[in-house]
Design a protein around this motif. Structure first.
Motif, PDB file in Angstrom:
ATOM      1  N   GLN A   1      27.102  53.090  70.230  1.00 24.71           N
ATOM      2  CA  GLN A   1      26.859  52.915  69.201  1.00 24.71           C
ATOM      3  C   GLN A   1      27.521  52.227  68.095  1.00 24.71           C
ATOM      4  OE1 GLN A   1      25.538  57.069  68.174  1.00 24.71           O
ATOM      5  NE2 GLN A   1      24.095  57.076  69.918  1.00 24.71           N
TER       6      GLN A   1
ATOM      7  N   ASP B   1      30.843  62.865  77.540  1.00 25.35           N
ATOM      8  CA  ASP B   1      30.371  64.173  76.660  1.00 25.35           C
ATOM      9  C   ASP B   1      29.344  65.375  78.507  1.00 25.35           C
ATOM     10  OD1 ASP B   1      30.406  63.648  74.218  1.00 25.35           O
ATOM     11  OD2 ASP B   1      29.519  61.680  74.284  1.00 25.35           O
TER      12      ASP B   1
ATOM     13  N   LYS C   1      27.729  66.995  80.246  1.00 23.46           N
ATOM     14  CA  LYS C   1      26.022  67.142  81.343  1.00 23.46           C
ATOM     15  C   LYS C   1      25.991  68.781  81.543  1.00 23.46           C
ATOM     16  CE  LYS C   1      25.513  63.568  83.640  1.00 23.46           C
ATOM     17  NZ  LYS C   1      25.449  62.866  85.069  1.00 23.46           N
TER      18      LYS C   1
ATOM     19  N   SER D   1      30.826  65.003  83.578  1.00 21.31           N
ATOM     20  CA  SER D   1      30.335  64.190  82.000  1.00 21.31           C
ATOM     21  C   SER D   1      30.092  62.544  82.187  1.00 21.31           C
ATOM     22  CB  SER D   1      31.538  64.194  80.981  1.00 21.31           C
ATOM     23  OG  SER D   1      32.187  65.262  80.196  1.00 21.31           O
ATOM     24  N   GLU D   2      29.881  62.852  80.883  1.00 27.44           N
ATOM     25  CA  GLU D   2      29.206  60.966  81.301  1.00 27.44           C
ATOM     26  C   GLU D   2      29.899  60.378  79.785  1.00 27.44           C
ATOM     27  OE1 GLU D   2      24.777  60.344  80.249  1.00 27.44           O
ATOM     28  OE2 GLU D   2      24.515  61.994  79.079  1.00 27.44           O
ATOM     29  N   LYS D   3      30.317  58.617  80.030  1.00 24.01           N
ATOM     30  CA  LYS D   3      31.259  58.777  79.070  1.00 24.01           C
ATOM     31  C   LYS D   3      30.058  58.476  78.092  1.00 24.01           C
ATOM     32  CE  LYS D   3      33.661  53.661  78.878  1.00 24.01           C
ATOM     33  NZ  LYS D   3      32.786  53.156  77.871  1.00 24.01           N
ATOM     34  N   ARG D   4      30.787  58.469  76.955  1.00 22.16           N
ATOM     35  CA  ARG D   4      29.860  58.313  76.141  1.00 22.16           C
ATOM     36  C   ARG D   4      29.534  56.839  75.700  1.00 22.16           C
ATOM     37  NH1 ARG D   4      32.787  60.984  70.721  1.00 22.16           N
ATOM     38  NH2 ARG D   4      32.476  62.726  72.095  1.00 22.16           N
TER      39      ARG D   4
ATOM     40  N   ASP E   1      32.971  61.940  86.110  1.00 21.14           N
ATOM     41  CA  ASP E   1      31.359  60.870  85.877  1.00 21.14           C
ATOM     42  C   ASP E   1      30.401  61.426  87.421  1.00 21.14           C
ATOM     43  OD1 ASP E   1      32.629  59.479  87.617  1.00 21.14           O
ATOM     44  OD2 ASP E   1      32.006  57.378  85.754  1.00 21.14           O
TER      45      ASP E   1
ATOM     46  N   TYR F   1      34.118  54.497  71.509  1.00 23.14           N
ATOM     47  CA  TYR F   1      35.067  55.365  71.787  1.00 23.14           C
ATOM     48  C   TYR F   1      36.256  55.470  73.233  1.00 23.14           C
ATOM     49  CZ  TYR F   1      34.136  57.860  68.238  1.00 23.14           C
ATOM     50  OH  TYR F   1      33.440  58.514  66.867  1.00 23.14           O
TER      51      TYR F   1
ATOM     52  N   THR G   1      37.924  64.246  77.105  1.00 29.12           N
ATOM     53  CA  THR G   1      36.313  65.613  76.431  1.00 29.12           C
ATOM     54  C   THR G   1      37.066  66.277  75.400  1.00 29.12           C
ATOM     55  OG1 THR G   1      35.766  64.894  79.023  1.00 29.12           O
ATOM     56  CG2 THR G   1      34.843  66.369  77.199  1.00 29.12           C
TER      57      THR G   1
ATOM     58  N   ARG H   1      39.024  60.947  66.295  1.00 22.66           N
ATOM     59  CA  ARG H   1      39.133  61.040  67.302  1.00 22.66           C
ATOM     60  C   ARG H   1      39.176  59.596  67.385  1.00 22.66           C
ATOM     61  NH1 ARG H   1      32.506  62.159  67.143  1.00 22.66           N
ATOM     62  NH2 ARG H   1      32.653  64.148  65.963  1.00 22.66           N
TER      63      ARG H   1
ATOM     64  N   THR I   1      34.466  71.788  73.071  1.00 25.56           N
ATOM     65  CA  THR I   1      33.452  71.264  73.585  1.00 25.56           C
ATOM     66  C   THR I   1      33.716  72.118  75.121  1.00 25.56           C
ATOM     67  OG1 THR I   1      32.651  69.483  71.815  1.00 25.56           O
ATOM     68  CG2 THR I   1      32.104  69.611  74.826  1.00 25.56           C
TER      69      THR I   1
END
Length: 258
Positions: A114, A123, A125, A108-111, A150, A118, A158, A61, A162
Motif C-alpha cells: 500500500q 499476514d 490466512k 499466510s499471504e504476502k502483505r 504461502d 514490507y 510474521t 516494523r 499475531t
C-alpha cells in the motif's frame, strides 16, 4: 473443555540467558496442554549487522527483503527455536520446533503493498490444527517461531504476537484457550517509568478511554490489538505480564477481557 495455554515470549527474555532459563523453568511446570511462540528480532538484527546487511525499520516494523528473510529464518527457525526446544527437553518437557510451513500449520499471504512495501512479510490466512492436536494429545509441546509460508514455496516473516493470537483463536472451538504474552514488565503500565503502575484489567470500554487519554504507550498498541482480536474470537482469557503469572494467577499482571 480442556484448557490450552498459548504462550508468547518477548525478545528481552530470549536475549537474556538468565531470563530465558527462568521463563522455561516456569513454562515447563505448566501441566495443561500448551504451545510456545517466540520471535527473536534483536538477535536477527545483530547477525545482520555482523554480516554488513542493512536493517530497514519503518515505524518500528522490519522491512524483510530476501537477504533479511534468510537471516530471520536462520535465527528464528534455527538457532533460537532449537535452543529453546533443547532447553525444554532438559526440563523433561517434550517439545518439537515448528515454523508455519512444518505440517502446513500456518498459512499466510504476502502483505500487499500500500503506502509501504514490507517485503516478505506474511499476514495469516489460516491455521491448520490437525497435526498439532496429535502432538498435544501425546503431551508434546509445539514451539513456534515467527515464520509462516504461502503454500507456494515462499517463507514469510510474521509477527509473533499475531501467530500466538491466531493459534489461540484456531483452537478455541476445541479447547478453552488462554493466551499469555510474557515479557519483562509486570503488565500494561499506566506510567512507563513506573513498573508498579500496572493496569490490572482492560476491557473494551476502558480501553477506549485509555486510548483517548493516550495512557498506553505506542509500542504496546499492536499487542493489545492482537489481544482484543483474540478475545472477540472465543479466546477465553488474555494475560500480559511476567512469566510467573503462568503458575500464579494472583501475581499482579494485566488481564484483557470483553
Amino acid at each position: 473443555m480442556e484448557t490450552l495455554k498459548i504462550v508468547k515470549i518477548g525478545g528481552h527474555i530470549i536475549n537474556d540467558e538468565v531470563a530465558l532459563n527462568a521463563f522455561l523453568d516456569d513454562f515447563a511446570q505448566v501441566t495443561s496442554p500448551k504451545i510456545l511462540v517466540h520471535g527473536g528480532g534483536k538477535s536477527a538484527t545483530k547477525l545482520a549487522q555482523q554480516m554488513n546487511i542493512e536493517v530497514q525499520m519503518i515505524e518500528g516494523r522490519r522491512i524483510t527483503n530476501a537477504e533479511t528473510l534468510d537471516i530471520i529464518t536462520m535465527v528464528y527457525a534455527g538457532n533460537i527455536n532449537k535452543k529453546i526446544v533443547a532447553k525444554l527437553q532438559a526440563r523433561n518437557n517434550n517439545a518439537m520446533g515448528f515454523s508455519g510451513a512444518d505440517g502446513n500449520c500456518i498459512v499466510s499471504e504476502k502483505r500487499p503493498v500500500q503506502t509501504i512495501d514490507y517485503g516478505f512479510v506474511g499476514d495469516i490466512k489460516k491455521v491448520n490444527t490437525g497435526n498439532l492436536k496429535i502432538l498435544l494429545n501425546q503431551e508434546i509441546t509445539p514451539v513456534f517461531c515467527a515464520i509462516t509460508h504461502d503454500e507456494n514455496g515462499q517463507l514469510l516473516n510474521t509477527n509473533a504476537d499475531t501467530v500466538a493470537s491466531e493459534l489461540a483463536i484456531a483452537f478455541a472451538n476445541e479447547y478453552t484457550t488462554e493466551l499469555y504474552y510474557c515479557f519483562e514488565k509486570n503488565g500494561v503500565l499506566e506510567d512507563v517509568n513506573n513498573d508498579d503502575s500496572v493496569i490490572e484489567t482492560i476491557d473494551t470500554k476502558n480501553y477506549q478511554t485509555l486510548l483517548e487519554n493516550k495512557i498506553i504507550s505506542d509500542g504496546m498498541l499492536p499487542k493489545l490489538t492482537n489481544c482484543f482480536h483474540a478475545i472477540h474470537h472465543q479466546v477465553e482469557k488474555v494475560h500480559i505480564g511476567k512469566s510467573e503469572m503462568l503458575l500464579n494467577k494472583n501475581l499482579t499482571h494485566t488481564t484483557i477481557q470483553k
